[in-house]
Design a protein around this motif. Structure first.
Motif, mmCIF file in Angstrom:
data_model
loop_
_atom_site.group_PDB
_atom_site.id
_atom_site.type_symbol
_atom_site.label_atom_id
_atom_site.label_comp_id
_atom_site.label_asym_id
_atom_site.label_seq_id
_atom_site.Cartn_x
_atom_site.Cartn_y
_atom_site.Cartn_z
ATOM 1 N N ASP A 230 0.837 -1.191 0.000
ATOM 2 C CA ASP A 230 0.000 0.000 0.000
ATOM 3 C C ASP A 230 0.879 1.252 0.000
ATOM 4 O OD1 ASP A 230 -2.160 1.738 0.253
ATOM 5 O OD2 ASP A 230 -2.158 1.568 2.436
ATOM 6 N N ILE A 231 1.230 1.730 -1.186
ATOM 7 C CA ILE A 231 1.963 2.980 -1.333
ATOM 8 C C ILE A 231 1.104 3.909 -2.174
ATOM 9 C CG2 ILE A 231 4.006 4.090 -2.303
ATOM 10 C CD1 ILE A 231 5.588 1.603 -1.696
ATOM 11 N N LYS A 232 1.048 5.162 -1.764
ATOM 12 C CA LYS A 232 0.254 6.156 -2.493
ATOM 13 C C LYS A 232 1.170 7.249 -3.043
ATOM 14 C CE LYS A 232 -3.752 5.447 0.490
ATOM 15 N NZ LYS A 232 -3.197 4.340 1.218
ATOM 16 N N LEU A 233 0.729 7.882 -4.108
ATOM 17 C CA LEU A 233 1.397 9.055 -4.663
ATOM 18 C C LEU A 233 0.426 10.215 -4.586
ATOM 19 C CD1 LEU A 233 3.002 7.676 -7.955
ATOM 20 C CD2 LEU A 233 4.157 8.149 -5.805
ATOM 21 N N THR A 234 0.892 11.369 -4.121
ATOM 22 C CA THR A 234 0.039 12.548 -4.134
ATOM 23 C C THR A 234 -0.071 13.044 -5.575
ATOM 24 O OG1 THR A 234 1.844 14.115 -3.805
ATOM 25 C CG2 THR A 234 0.782 13.198 -1.809
ATOM 26 N N SER B 114 3.040 3.951 3.120
ATOM 27 C CA SER B 114 3.659 5.257 2.888
ATOM 28 C C SER B 114 2.992 6.019 1.750
ATOM 29 C CB SER B 114 5.145 5.091 2.547
ATOM 30 O OG SER B 114 5.854 4.544 3.631
ATOM 31 N N THR B 115 3.185 7.318 1.791
ATOM 32 C CA THR B 115 2.751 8.208 0.723
ATOM 33 C C THR B 115 3.970 8.959 0.216
ATOM 34 O OG1 THR B 115 0.573 8.504 1.710
ATOM 35 C CG2 THR B 115 1.278 10.170 0.131
ATOM 36 N N ASP C 269 5.246 12.188 -1.699
ATOM 37 C CA ASP C 269 4.793 13.531 -2.022
ATOM 38 C C ASP C 269 5.941 14.273 -2.703
ATOM 39 O OD1 ASP C 269 3.180 15.783 -2.136
ATOM 40 O OD2 ASP C 269 3.525 16.359 -0.049
ATOM 41 N N VAL D 20 9.037 11.054 1.517
ATOM 42 C CA VAL D 20 8.239 9.878 1.865
ATOM 43 C C VAL D 20 7.590 10.145 3.214
ATOM 44 C CG1 VAL D 20 8.286 7.397 2.319
ATOM 45 C CG2 VAL D 20 9.818 8.382 0.593
ATOM 46 N N ASN E 48 5.908 8.331 5.945
ATOM 47 C CA ASN E 48 5.873 6.933 6.329
ATOM 48 C C ASN E 48 5.348 6.794 7.760
ATOM 49 O OD1 ASN E 48 6.455 4.266 7.028
ATOM 50 N ND2 ASN E 48 8.358 4.235 5.876
#
Length: 113
Positions: free
Chosen positions: A10-14, A81-82, A84, A96, A98
């Protein structure tokens, strides 16, 4: 080269990070934004982001036409983590966010889990 896709990671990108990656990594190049975690820095671990061809064992995450590659050993450190991107003359660039990080060093370049 076969593509490994991990729906459990589960990793997100803004939106700003996604936009910046689009300008840096044209989809036709075959390159990806690759993120890994390695031992180093005064707090214990550091992130490494690079634009490169994916490695054979990398886990790949697709975000629209952008691919993010993560080395398998880094997955436990990065899940949740996301990524940004911050514009600016000082402290600009990718970062990151996290939730697993317990502490960082004074300069913020390394962290502890």
């Amino acid at each position: 080269m076969s593509e490994k896709i991990d729906s459990e990671l589960d990793i997100k990108l803004t939106p700003l990070a996604l936009s910046k990656i689009r300008t840096l990594v044209p989809p036709s190049s075959g390159n990806v934004l690759r993120i890994s975690v390695y031992k180093g820095g005064c707090a214990g671990y550091e992130y490494q982001l690079e634009i490169c061809l994916p490695k054979e064992n990398d886990i790949r995450l697709n975000f629209e036409e952008i691919t993010l590659a993560v080395d398998p050993e880094s997955c436990p450190f990065l899940s949740g983590s996301t990524i940004d991107y911050k514009e600016g003359l000082t402290q600009g660039g990718f970062r990151v966010i996290n939730p697993r990080v317990k502490s960082t060093c004074g300069c913020g370049s390394s962290f502890q889990i």
